[in-house]
Design a protein around this motif. Sequence first.
Motif, mmCIF file in Angstrom:
data_model
loop_
_atom_site.group_PDB
_atom_site.id
_atom_site.type_symbol
_atom_site.label_atom_id
_atom_site.label_comp_id
_atom_site.label_asym_id
_atom_site.label_seq_id
_atom_site.Cartn_x
_atom_site.Cartn_y
_atom_site.Cartn_z
ATOM 1 N N ASN A 49 0.802 -1.309 0.077
ATOM 2 C CA ASN A 49 -0.138 -0.073 0.210
ATOM 3 C C ASN A 49 0.999 1.126 -0.056
ATOM 4 N N THR A 50 0.959 1.956 -1.177
ATOM 5 C CA THR A 50 1.962 3.104 -1.338
ATOM 6 C C THR A 50 1.423 4.240 -0.733
ATOM 7 N N SER A 51 0.353 4.369 -0.222
ATOM 8 C CA SER A 51 -0.472 5.666 0.132
ATOM 9 C C SER A 51 0.461 6.440 1.258
ATOM 10 N N GLY A 52 0.635 7.602 0.957
ATOM 11 C CA GLY A 52 1.430 8.157 1.955
ATOM 12 C C GLY A 52 2.801 8.118 1.639
ATOM 13 N N ASP A 53 3.526 7.210 0.675
ATOM 14 C CA ASP A 53 4.969 7.128 0.481
ATOM 15 C C ASP A 53 5.582 8.361 -0.389
ATOM 16 N N PRO A 54 6.814 8.143 -0.017
ATOM 17 C CA PRO A 54 7.793 9.061 -0.948
ATOM 18 C C PRO A 54 7.725 8.719 -2.454
ATOM 19 N N SER A 55 8.463 9.299 -3.294
ATOM 20 C CA SER A 55 8.348 9.074 -4.714
ATOM 21 C C SER A 55 8.998 7.903 -4.992
ATOM 22 N N ASN A 56 8.753 6.863 -5.718
ATOM 23 C CA ASN A 56 9.492 5.418 -6.216
ATOM 24 C C ASN A 56 9.611 4.457 -5.063
ATOM 25 N N SER A 57 8.852 4.689 -4.047
ATOM 26 C CA SER A 57 9.080 3.569 -3.026
ATOM 27 C C SER A 57 8.658 2.306 -3.379
ATOM 28 N N LEU A 58 7.721 1.918 -4.176
ATOM 29 C CA LEU A 58 7.403 0.716 -4.623
ATOM 30 C C LEU A 58 8.551 0.151 -5.286
ATOM 31 N N SER A 59 9.254 0.674 -6.110
ATOM 32 C CA SER A 59 10.420 0.080 -6.700
ATOM 33 C C SER A 59 11.509 -0.021 -5.795
ATOM 34 N N ALA A 60 11.707 0.627 -4.843
ATOM 35 C CA ALA A 60 12.742 0.335 -3.827
ATOM 36 C C ALA A 60 12.352 -0.756 -2.980
ATOM 37 N N ILE A 61 11.055 -0.909 -2.590
ATOM 38 C CA ILE A 61 10.431 -1.984 -1.755
ATOM 39 C C ILE A 61 10.610 -3.495 -2.486
ATOM 40 N N GLN A 62 10.495 -3.315 -3.896
ATOM 41 C CA GLN A 62 10.590 -4.466 -4.849
ATOM 42 C C GLN A 62 12.188 -4.865 -4.941
ATOM 43 N N SER A 63 12.773 -4.033 -4.841
ATOM 44 C CA SER A 63 14.297 -4.358 -4.967
ATOM 45 C C SER A 63 14.686 -4.801 -3.743
ATOM 46 N N SER A 64 14.229 -4.340 -2.637
ATOM 47 C CA SER A 64 14.478 -5.041 -1.235
ATOM 48 C C SER A 64 14.248 -6.496 -1.081
ATOM 49 N N ALA A 65 13.033 -6.800 -1.688
ATOM 50 C CA ALA A 65 12.673 -8.261 -1.890
ATOM 51 C C ALA A 65 13.423 -8.945 -2.662
ATOM 52 N N GLN A 66 13.696 -8.375 -3.866
ATOM 53 C CA GLN A 66 14.549 -9.070 -5.064
ATOM 54 C C GLN A 66 15.910 -9.421 -4.438
ATOM 55 N N THR A 67 16.227 -8.651 -3.569
ATOM 56 C CA THR A 67 17.817 -8.854 -2.808
ATOM 57 C C THR A 67 17.598 -9.998 -2.136
ATOM 58 N N TRP A 68 16.793 -10.273 -1.429
ATOM 59 C CA TRP A 68 16.925 -11.524 -0.589
ATOM 60 C C TRP A 68 16.559 -12.974 -1.783
ATOM 61 N N THR A 69 15.625 -12.461 -2.650
ATOM 62 C CA THR A 69 15.377 -13.764 -3.600
ATOM 63 C C THR A 69 16.480 -14.108 -4.310
ATOM 64 N N ASP A 70 17.384 -13.057 -4.634
ATOM 65 C CA ASP A 70 18.577 -13.518 -5.532
ATOM 66 C C ASP A 70 19.800 -14.245 -4.922
ATOM 67 N N VAL A 71 19.573 -14.442 -3.432
ATOM 68 C CA VAL A 71 20.657 -15.351 -2.935
ATOM 69 C C VAL A 71 20.503 -16.554 -3.496
ATOM 70 N N SER A 72 21.717 -16.913 -4.026
ATOM 71 C CA SER A 72 21.941 -18.160 -5.126
ATOM 72 C C SER A 72 21.864 -19.306 -4.329
ATOM 73 N N THR A 73 22.230 -19.350 -3.031
ATOM 74 C CA THR A 73 22.542 -20.530 -2.076
ATOM 75 C C THR A 73 21.144 -20.972 -1.305
ATOM 76 N N SER A 74 20.158 -20.202 -1.462
ATOM 77 C CA SER A 74 18.660 -20.189 -0.792
ATOM 78 C C SER A 74 17.605 -20.506 -1.796
ATOM 79 N N SER A 75 16.712 -21.225 -1.550
ATOM 80 C CA SER A 75 15.590 -21.687 -2.388
ATOM 81 C C SER A 75 14.571 -20.630 -2.260
#
Length: 203
Positions: A49-75
């Motif tokens: 829910n991006t209501s009340g967020d600063p600009s580009n927060s959704l992209s930043a949040i998705q990048s945060s999630a992708q950072t954990w997803t990209d760990v090659s030694t984890s499923s």
Amino acid sequence: MKRLQIIYLVPVFIVSSVLCSNAFGYKVDKTWLGKVIKWNTNNVTYYVNTSGDPSNSLSAIQSSAQTWTDVSTSSFSFSYGGATTSTAVYKNDKRNIICFGSMGEGVLARNGVWSSKITGKITDSDIKINTYYSWATDGSADKYDIQSVVTHELGHSLRLLDLYEDSDVNPTRKTMYYKTPAGNTEQRTLEQDDMDGITYLYP
């Protein structure tokens, strides 16, 4: 029975309600029976829910999630489920929500995790980011960095706990290190101990 744990991220430090130390460079949470607290799936969907967020927060949040997803030694992987208007954080509705809202002075963000007291199975994790403070996605020195903070908070959603030793910040600040100063972008990037933590929980 389910229990709700809320972890508070504040400008100076993070307070976690339960700590479980081990000999590794990461910390995990356990039930009173010694069961490791974790998801029983390797894919968790989150909604924003991006209501009340600063600009580009959704992209930043998705990048945060992708950072954990990209760990090659984890499923494990986080999947973006789309936008939501819900602010129903800290409810065990099995919908993992990230949203914004004012919580007054002293708390940057809160992460609420529902898990079984017996099995340790996580069923819900919600994050609320405090709009009392100023946020940015460009590394502004006088504002808190959404991507760093959300990457840290998603580590708590995995059920990694805070790190407090000097070695956890020197020479490089680990994502799960407990202090998060304004302008910090170091915690956007996982260090080896952060990656070892998610790999231990979700090999």
